[in-house]
Scaffold this motif. Structure first.
Motif, PDB file in Angstrom:
ATOM      1  N   VAL A 163     -87.923  56.068  33.948  1.00 11.35           N
ATOM      2  CA  VAL A 163     -87.280  55.005  33.171  1.00 11.35           C
ATOM      3  C   VAL A 163     -88.323  54.066  32.582  1.00 11.35           C
ATOM      4  O   VAL A 163     -88.129  53.493  31.504  1.00 11.35           O
ATOM      5  CB  VAL A 163     -86.252  54.238  34.037  1.00 11.35           C
ATOM      6  N   ARG A 164     -89.468  53.933  33.245  1.00 16.96           N
ATOM      7  CA  ARG A 164     -90.566  53.137  32.694  1.00 16.96           C
ATOM      8  C   ARG A 164     -91.065  53.768  31.389  1.00 16.96           C
ATOM      9  O   ARG A 164     -91.343  53.075  30.408  1.00 16.96           O
ATOM     10  CB  ARG A 164     -91.690  53.039  33.725  1.00 16.96           C
ATOM     11  N   ARG A 165     -91.158  55.086  31.374  1.00 14.74           N
ATOM     12  CA  ARG A 165     -91.567  55.788  30.156  1.00 14.74           C
ATOM     13  C   ARG A 165     -90.530  55.603  29.050  1.00 14.74           C
ATOM     14  O   ARG A 165     -90.877  55.405  27.880  1.00 14.74           O
ATOM     15  CB  ARG A 165     -91.742  57.276  30.447  1.00 14.74           C
ATOM     16  N   MET A 180     -79.507  46.357  32.916  1.00 14.92           N
ATOM     17  CA  MET A 180     -79.732  46.642  34.332  1.00 14.92           C
ATOM     18  C   MET A 180     -79.212  45.518  35.214  1.00 14.92           C
ATOM     19  O   MET A 180     -78.623  45.761  36.273  1.00 14.92           O
ATOM     20  CB  MET A 180     -81.221  46.894  34.583  1.00 14.92           C
ATOM     21  N   MET A 181     -79.400  44.268  34.776  1.00 15.10           N
ATOM     22  CA  MET A 181     -78.886  43.144  35.553  1.00 15.10           C
ATOM     23  C   MET A 181     -77.369  43.200  35.650  1.00 15.10           C
ATOM     24  O   MET A 181     -76.790  42.965  36.713  1.00 15.10           O
ATOM     25  CB  MET A 181     -79.327  41.824  34.917  1.00 15.10           C
ATOM     26  N   GLU A 182     -76.719  43.509  34.539  1.00 16.29           N
ATOM     27  CA  GLU A 182     -75.253  43.553  34.528  1.00 16.29           C
ATOM     28  C   GLU A 182     -74.721  44.677  35.409  1.00 16.29           C
ATOM     29  O   GLU A 182     -73.583  44.614  35.889  1.00 16.29           O
ATOM     30  CB  GLU A 182     -74.742  43.723  33.097  1.00 16.29           C
ATOM     31  N   ASN A 183     -75.546  45.689  35.640  1.00 11.72           N
ATOM     32  CA  ASN A 183     -75.107  46.837  36.434  1.00 11.72           C
ATOM     33  C   ASN A 183     -75.751  46.869  37.818  1.00 11.72           C
ATOM     34  O   ASN A 183     -75.973  47.935  38.393  1.00 11.72           O
ATOM     35  CB  ASN A 183     -75.385  48.125  35.667  1.00 11.72           C
ATOM     36  N   GLN A 184     -76.042  45.662  38.337  1.00 15.27           N
ATOM     37  CA  GLN A 184     -76.427  45.457  39.735  1.00 15.27           C
ATOM     38  C   GLN A 184     -77.744  46.107  40.157  1.00 15.27           C
ATOM     39  O   GLN A 184     -77.931  46.443  41.327  1.00 15.27           O
ATOM     40  CB  GLN A 184     -75.315  45.940  40.687  1.00 15.27           C
ATOM     41  N   VAL A 185     -78.662  46.302  39.214  1.00 18.43           N
ATOM     42  CA  VAL A 185     -80.006  46.719  39.610  1.00 18.43           C
ATOM     43  C   VAL A 185     -80.745  45.471  40.086  1.00 18.43           C
ATOM     44  O   VAL A 185     -80.771  44.461  39.377  1.00 18.43           O
ATOM     45  CB  VAL A 185     -80.766  47.365  38.435  1.00 18.43           C
ATOM     46  N   PRO A 186     -81.346  45.489  41.275  1.00 23.06           N
ATOM     47  CA  PRO A 186     -82.033  44.301  41.799  1.00 23.06           C
ATOM     48  C   PRO A 186     -83.148  43.825  40.867  1.00 23.06           C
ATOM     49  O   PRO A 186     -83.819  44.634  40.222  1.00 23.06           O
ATOM     50  CB  PRO A 186     -82.607  44.782  43.140  1.00 23.06           C
ATOM     51  N   THR A 187     -83.339  42.518  40.828  1.00 26.99           N
ATOM     52  CA  THR A 187     -84.381  41.940  39.975  1.00 26.99           C
ATOM     53  C   THR A 187     -85.758  42.480  40.336  1.00 26.99           C
ATOM     54  O   THR A 187     -86.609  42.662  39.459  1.00 26.99           O
ATOM     55  CB  THR A 187     -84.374  40.406  40.098  1.00 26.99           C
ATOM     56  N   THR A 188     -85.981  42.750  41.619  1.00 30.54           N
ATOM     57  CA  THR A 188     -87.280  43.291  42.036  1.00 30.54           C
ATOM     58  C   THR A 188     -87.546  44.649  41.392  1.00 30.54           C
ATOM     59  O   THR A 188     -88.679  44.958  41.011  1.00 30.54           O
ATOM     60  CB  THR A 188     -87.341  43.428  43.562  1.00 30.54           C
ATOM     61  N   ILE A 189     -86.504  45.458  41.266  1.00 25.21           N
ATOM     62  CA  ILE A 189     -86.652  46.777  40.648  1.00 25.21           C
ATOM     63  C   ILE A 189     -86.844  46.634  39.141  1.00 25.21           C
ATOM     64  O   ILE A 189     -87.667  47.330  38.533  1.00 25.21           O
ATOM     65  CB  ILE A 189     -85.431  47.663  40.952  1.00 25.21           C
ATOM     66  N   ILE A 190     -86.099  45.716  38.522  1.00 27.66           N
ATOM     67  CA  ILE A 190     -86.257  45.484  37.082  1.00 27.66           C
ATOM     68  C   ILE A 190     -87.685  45.042  36.782  1.00 27.66           C
ATOM     69  O   ILE A 190     -88.310  45.509  35.824  1.00 27.66           O
ATOM     70  CB  ILE A 190     -85.250  44.427  36.590  1.00 27.66           C
ATOM     71  N   SER A 191     -88.218  44.146  37.612  1.00 28.21           N
ATOM     72  CA  SER A 191     -89.597  43.688  37.428  1.00 28.21           C
ATOM     73  C   SER A 191     -90.580  44.831  37.615  1.00 28.21           C
ATOM     74  O   SER A 191     -91.576  44.943  36.885  1.00 28.21           O
ATOM     75  CB  SER A 191     -89.914  42.561  38.418  1.00 28.21           C
ATOM     76  N   ASP A 192     -90.302  45.698  38.596  1.00 30.96           N
ATOM     77  CA  ASP A 192     -91.181  46.840  38.852  1.00 30.96           C
ATOM     78  C   ASP A 192     -91.232  47.769  37.643  1.00 30.96           C
ATOM     79  O   ASP A 192     -92.265  48.366  37.335  1.00 30.96           O
ATOM     80  CB  ASP A 192     -90.684  47.598  40.083  1.00 30.96           C
ATOM     81  N   ILE A 193     -90.117  47.864  36.937  1.00 30.04           N
ATOM     82  CA  ILE A 193     -90.052  48.735  35.760  1.00 30.04           C
ATOM     83  C   ILE A 193     -90.677  48.066  34.541  1.00 30.04           C
ATOM     84  O   ILE A 193     -91.552  48.627  33.880  1.00 30.04           O
ATOM     85  CB  ILE A 193     -88.588  49.103  35.445  1.00 30.04           C
TER      86      ILE A 193
END
Length: 219
Positions: A163-165, A180-193
């Motif tokens: 997904v990063r690619r 991603m935020m609206e679909n409950q992906v944790p902020t830590t994971i969003i930042s990692d991506i």
């Protein structure tokens, strides 16, 4: 903001914002006012919380196609990702760059698009943004499923890299984050991506450590 054309020295890249052709055309002749930007910590256009100045949302809109005389040829009501502002500066930014295209009327959530623009694909920012939103939602669903099996740590890392690619290839950072935020992906994971070191990116970014054009303190 200073407009620069031609070759830009790498020493300026940390302060360089790239405009799409449509964003560039939209601002021609307009007087610059106070706006929000993705790289200015004092005026960030998007943040990873629910108070972001720019708000991206998938919503039902009306799309009308007209001919050269303004006669309606067709009408549809698709779901498209529209950006709205939570501050005066954010709304100014949206208007200045026509971020929802010059064809959109926010007062009645309607696009009135000339047939010629449809045929030539002129200003596809909203459709591209919507496509990115759908990809991000698919990732969110896969990520949530992967959490059901704690043993699949390797698979989760592969999923993050994929997904990063995709994010690097498609752009629209804020849309990725919002979906991603609206679909409950944790902020830590969003930042990692989206805010990962450049060493983890295999395509897309320039010399920046975070996602290009994004201030690392955004989170």
């Amino acid at each position: 903001m200073v407009e620069v054309s031609g070759t830009v020295s790498p020493s300026y890249w940390d302060d360089l914002l790239l405009l799409s052709e449509n964003s560039y055309l939209a601002q021609l002749g307009k007087r610059q006012q106070e706006m929000q930007f993705p790289d200015d910590i004092q005026k960030l256009s998007y943040t990873l919380d629910h108070r972001s100045p720019l708000h991206y949302q998938l919503q039902r809109v009306t799309v009308i196609v007209v001919d050269e005389q303004g006669t309606q040829l067709s009408s549809d009501d698709p779901l498209l990702v529209i950006v709205s502002g939570r501050t005066d500066a954010a709304n100014t930014t949206i208007d200045y760059f026509s971020l929802n295209t010059q064809f959109y009327d926010a007062s009645n959530t309607t696009f009135t698009i000339p047939l010629q623009a449809v045929r030539t694909g002129f200003d596809r920012r909203v459709s591209q943004r919507t496509h990115v939103w759908k990809i991000a939602v698919e990732f969110a669903e896969q990520w949530i499923k992967s959490q059901d099996d704690r043993k699949n740590q390797d698979d989760q890392q592969i999923l993050l890299q994929q997904v990063r690619r995709l994010a690097a290839a498609t752009g629209y950072w804020s849309t990725w984050a919002a979906a991603m935020m609206e679909n409950q992906v944790p902020t830590t994971i969003i930042s990692d991506i989206l805010l990962s070191p450049s060493s983890l990116w295999e395509l897309g970014p320039g010399p920046h450590n975070p996602y290009p054009g994004t201030n690392p303190r955004i989170a």
